[in-house]
Design an enzyme around this catalytic site. Structure first.
Site, PDB file in Angstrom:
ATOM      1  N   HIS A  98       0.832  -1.205   0.000  1.00 32.82           N
ATOM      2  CA  HIS A  98       0.000   0.000   0.000  1.00 32.82           C
ATOM      3  C   HIS A  98       0.861   1.247   0.000  1.00 32.82           C
ATOM      4  O   HIS A  98       1.990   1.237   0.485  1.00 32.82           O
ATOM      5  CB  HIS A  98      -0.956   0.024   1.201  1.00 32.82           C
ATOM      6  CG  HIS A  98      -0.280  -0.185   2.517  1.00 32.82           C
ATOM      7  ND1 HIS A  98       0.114  -1.432   2.955  1.00 32.82           N
ATOM      8  CD2 HIS A  98       0.093   0.689   3.480  1.00 32.82           C
ATOM      9  CE1 HIS A  98       0.687  -1.319   4.146  1.00 32.82           C
ATOM     10  NE2 HIS A  98       0.700  -0.042   4.473  1.00 32.82           N
ATOM     11  N   HIS A 100       0.696   5.214   1.258  1.00 38.39           N
ATOM     12  CA  HIS A 100       0.000   6.225   2.064  1.00 38.39           C
ATOM     13  C   HIS A 100       0.078   7.572   1.348  1.00 38.39           C
ATOM     14  O   HIS A 100       1.167   7.986   0.933  1.00 38.39           O
ATOM     15  CB  HIS A 100       0.704   6.429   3.415  1.00 38.39           C
ATOM     16  CG  HIS A 100       0.689   5.288   4.359  1.00 38.39           C
ATOM     17  ND1 HIS A 100      -0.203   5.208   5.410  1.00 38.39           N
ATOM     18  CD2 HIS A 100       1.476   4.189   4.464  1.00 38.39           C
ATOM     19  CE1 HIS A 100       0.051   4.107   6.111  1.00 38.39           C
ATOM     20  NE2 HIS A 100       1.063   3.466   5.555  1.00 38.39           N
TER      21      HIS A 100
HETATM   22  P1  AMP Z   1       1.655   0.309   7.482  1.00 40.58           P
HETATM   23  O1  AMP Z   1       1.956   0.419   8.947  1.00 40.58           O
HETATM   24  O2  AMP Z   1       2.492   1.192   6.602  1.00 40.58           O
HETATM   25  O3  AMP Z   1       1.660  -1.146   7.044  1.00 40.58           O
HETATM   26  O4  AMP Z   1       0.204   0.885   7.301  1.00 40.58           O
HETATM   27  C1  AMP Z   1      -0.946   0.136   7.512  1.00 40.58           C
HETATM   28  C2  AMP Z   1      -2.050   1.129   7.643  1.00 40.58           C
HETATM   29  O5  AMP Z   1      -3.271   0.440   7.494  1.00 40.58           O
HETATM   30  C3  AMP Z   1      -2.098   1.841   8.994  1.00 40.58           C
HETATM   31  O6  AMP Z   1      -1.916   3.240   8.808  1.00 40.58           O
HETATM   32  C4  AMP Z   1      -3.496   1.508   9.511  1.00 40.58           C
HETATM   33  O7  AMP Z   1      -4.111   2.592  10.140  1.00 40.58           O
HETATM   34  C5  AMP Z   1      -4.229   1.130   8.261  1.00 40.58           C
HETATM   35  N1  AMP Z   1      -5.366   0.235   8.478  1.00 40.58           N
HETATM   36  C6  AMP Z   1      -5.373  -0.951   9.154  1.00 40.58           C
HETATM   37  N2  AMP Z   1      -6.610  -1.491   9.141  1.00 40.58           N
HETATM   38  C7  AMP Z   1      -7.396  -0.626   8.437  1.00 40.58           C
HETATM   39  C8  AMP Z   1      -8.772  -0.613   8.066  1.00 40.58           C
HETATM   40  N3  AMP Z   1      -9.606  -1.610   8.428  1.00 40.58           N
HETATM   41  N4  AMP Z   1      -9.240   0.432   7.339  1.00 40.58           N
HETATM   42  C9  AMP Z   1      -8.421   1.428   6.988  1.00 40.58           C
HETATM   43  N5  AMP Z   1      -7.109   1.485   7.305  1.00 40.58           N
HETATM   44  C10 AMP Z   1      -6.598   0.476   8.018  1.00 40.58           C
END
Ligand code: AMP
Length: 139
Positions: A98, A100
């Site tokens: 993903h 951001h």
């Molecule tokens: P990372 O730490 O870069 O892997 O980012 C993962 C991101 O996914 C974090 O910023 C979380 O807040 C986000 N996240 C986890 N579960 C969900 C969800 N159900 N809906 C939206 N964002 C999510």
């Protein structure tokens, strides 16, 4: 086991989706580190950038560019960070690639790359309104 993001793609859990095509989806990050913080993902669950097909990554970054412009338009964000954590050591917590998109507004968001979590302060209406603004700016 399927990732939380695959569950969003499959509509098994809810999300505030702002964009979707055959290959890619974008939705609000639940933490809303800043207003409009959005994630862009491939629908297919590639663990990280190291295993992403380049053509798919190229399409995804095209979509990310379009959404970044929409976030700027929707919230008048003067700046924006693009961040992708790949691997646990890099801070990745969801192992489905993903990107951001983190709009920046100046005073108060200096520490935002520690990814502040505002989930507790936000209502469903706040999320809906933010998602709607980005969708409107996309058109
Ligand atoms: P990372 O730490 O870069 O892997 O980012 C993962 C991101 O996914 C974090 O910023 C979380 O807040 C986000 N996240 C986890 N579960 C969900 C969800 N159900 N809906 C939206 N964002 C999510």
């Amino acid at each position: 086991m399927s990732s939380v993001f695959s569950k969003i793609v499959q509509r098994e859990i809810p999300a505030y989706i702002v964009y979707e095509d055959e290959l890619v989806m974008a939705f609000l990050d639940i933490t809303q580190a800043t207003k409009g913080h959005t994630l862009v993902i491939p629908k297919e669950a590639y663990e990280n950038i190291f295993v992403m097909p380049e053509a798919l990554a190229s399409h995804l970054f095209g979509v990310a560019t379009k959404i970044a412009k929409s976030i700027q338009k929707a919230f008048h964000a003067p700046a924006l960070n693009i961040l992708s954590n790949n691997g646990e050591m890099a801070g990745q917590s969801v192992f489905h690639f993903h990107v951001h998109l983190i709009p920046r507004y100046g005073k108060g968001d200096e520490n935002v790359l520690i990814l502040a979590n505002h989930q507790q302060q936000l209502t469903q209406e706040d999320y809906k309104e933010r998602a709607q603004k980005i969708k409107e700016a996309l058109s």
